[in-house]
Design an enzyme around this catalytic site. Structure first.
Site, mmCIF file in Angstrom:
data_model
loop_
_atom_site.group_PDB
_atom_site.id
_atom_site.type_symbol
_atom_site.label_atom_id
_atom_site.label_comp_id
_atom_site.label_asym_id
_atom_site.label_seq_id
_atom_site.Cartn_x
_atom_site.Cartn_y
_atom_site.Cartn_z
ATOM 1 N N ASP A 43 0.883 -1.252 0.247
ATOM 2 C CA ASP A 43 -0.056 0.134 0.003
ATOM 3 C C ASP A 43 0.833 1.301 0.070
ATOM 4 O O ASP A 43 2.040 1.325 0.320
ATOM 5 C CB ASP A 43 -0.792 -0.112 1.162
ATOM 6 N N ASP A 85 -0.211 5.304 0.765
ATOM 7 C CA ASP A 85 -0.508 6.321 1.932
ATOM 8 C C ASP A 85 -0.367 5.658 3.065
ATOM 9 O O ASP A 85 -0.837 4.334 3.293
ATOM 10 C CB ASP A 85 -1.973 6.585 1.628
HETATM 11 MG MG LIG Z 1 -2.728 3.153 3.555
#
Ligand SMILES: [Mg+2]
Length: 262
Positions: free
Chosen positions: A8, A10
């Site tokens: 992932d 962010d």
């Molecule tokens: Mg995230």
């Protein structure tokens, strides 16, 4: 076979425009051991080329094929249900517009549409809400790129796509189909791109952890985003197989768990 490491963005590599210290080194360490790393984000606003540029600027060389976004998952979902050239309202950022066009759909701002896609964008306002809700209230296919309630930025959180979707959904009285993590369209996209064996790294147990479960992959949680002692989400009990404060500390744990990889 070596697993793909799906990461992932962010809250794992960066918070907004601020890099998370050591994350680029963590990716480099995984790659140096011969592992392929894919980047899987629910933030649909930025086009793929923008993510490639941002990753490079943060010291993580990448190509377009390394990046999967919820915009691509949403466009795949819409394209699976509508004919090429169908009119789609993008209540979303440029990433969704690009992904829809790439799938041969026609992106419009108003008028009769066969689908509405709601994704993260910072210029969401009352007028855009009105247009999107009007279209959804009819018979248009209603797709949300994802339902993340917030995104971590430097020093805090900003409202996420889930907050925008809730506004459209409430005004229109309908519930959307969801494309991004942890839902099926993103899982299909990730499997098609990277194969069936992997490890999912993320900062949000409710999306990244659930996505790992949907794929049948181990979840590797970092506490540099929304989860942790002061975070928005608790660390799951029992904890996932890998937990570390950040990606720099996580990479060695993953490498140690893989026989024949060092
Ligand atoms: Mg995230």
């Amino acid at each position: 076979m070596r697993p793909i490491i799906c990461c992932d963005l962010d809250g794992v590599l960066w918070r907004g425009e601020t890099p998370i210290a050591g994350s680029a080194d963590g990716i480099a360490e995984l790659r140096a051991a011969g592992l392929r790393v894919g980047f899987i984000t629910n933030n649909s606003s930025i086009p793929i080329a923008g993510y490639v540029d941002k990753l490079r600027a943060f010291g993580v060389p990448a190509v377009a094929e390394d990046v999967c976004t919820s915009a691509q998952a949403a466009a795949a979902l819409v394209a699976s249900k509508l004919a090429p050239g169908a009119a789609v309202l993008a209540c979303a950022g440029q990433g969704v517009v690009d992904a829809l066009m790439e799938r041969g759909l026609r992106v419009v701002d108003a008028g009769p549409v066969e689908a509405v896609v709601v994704g993260f964008h910072r210029n969401f306002d009352f007028d855009r809400l009105t247009v999107a809700a009007d279209a959804v209230r009819g018979s248009a296919l209603f797709v949300a790129t994802n339902l993340d309630p917030t995104y971590p930025i430097a020093g805090g959180l900003v409202p996420g796509t889930g907050a925008l979707v809730a506004a459209v959904s409430t005004a229109a009285g309908r519930t959307p189909e969801v494309a991004g993590k942890p839902e099926r369209p993103m899982a299909d996209l990730v499997r098609a791109r990277f194969g069936n064996e992997g490890i999912m790294i993320g900062d949000r147990p409710s999306t990244d952890g659930a996505f790992a479960r949907a794929l049948g992959w181990p979840f590797a949680l970092v506490l540099s985003g929304v989860a942790g002692t002061d975070g928005e989400e608790p660390v799951p009990d029992p904890p996932p197989p890998f937990v570390a404060v950040d990606l720099a500390r996580l990479a060695p744990l993953i490498l140690k768990s893989l026989p024949g990889v060092s």
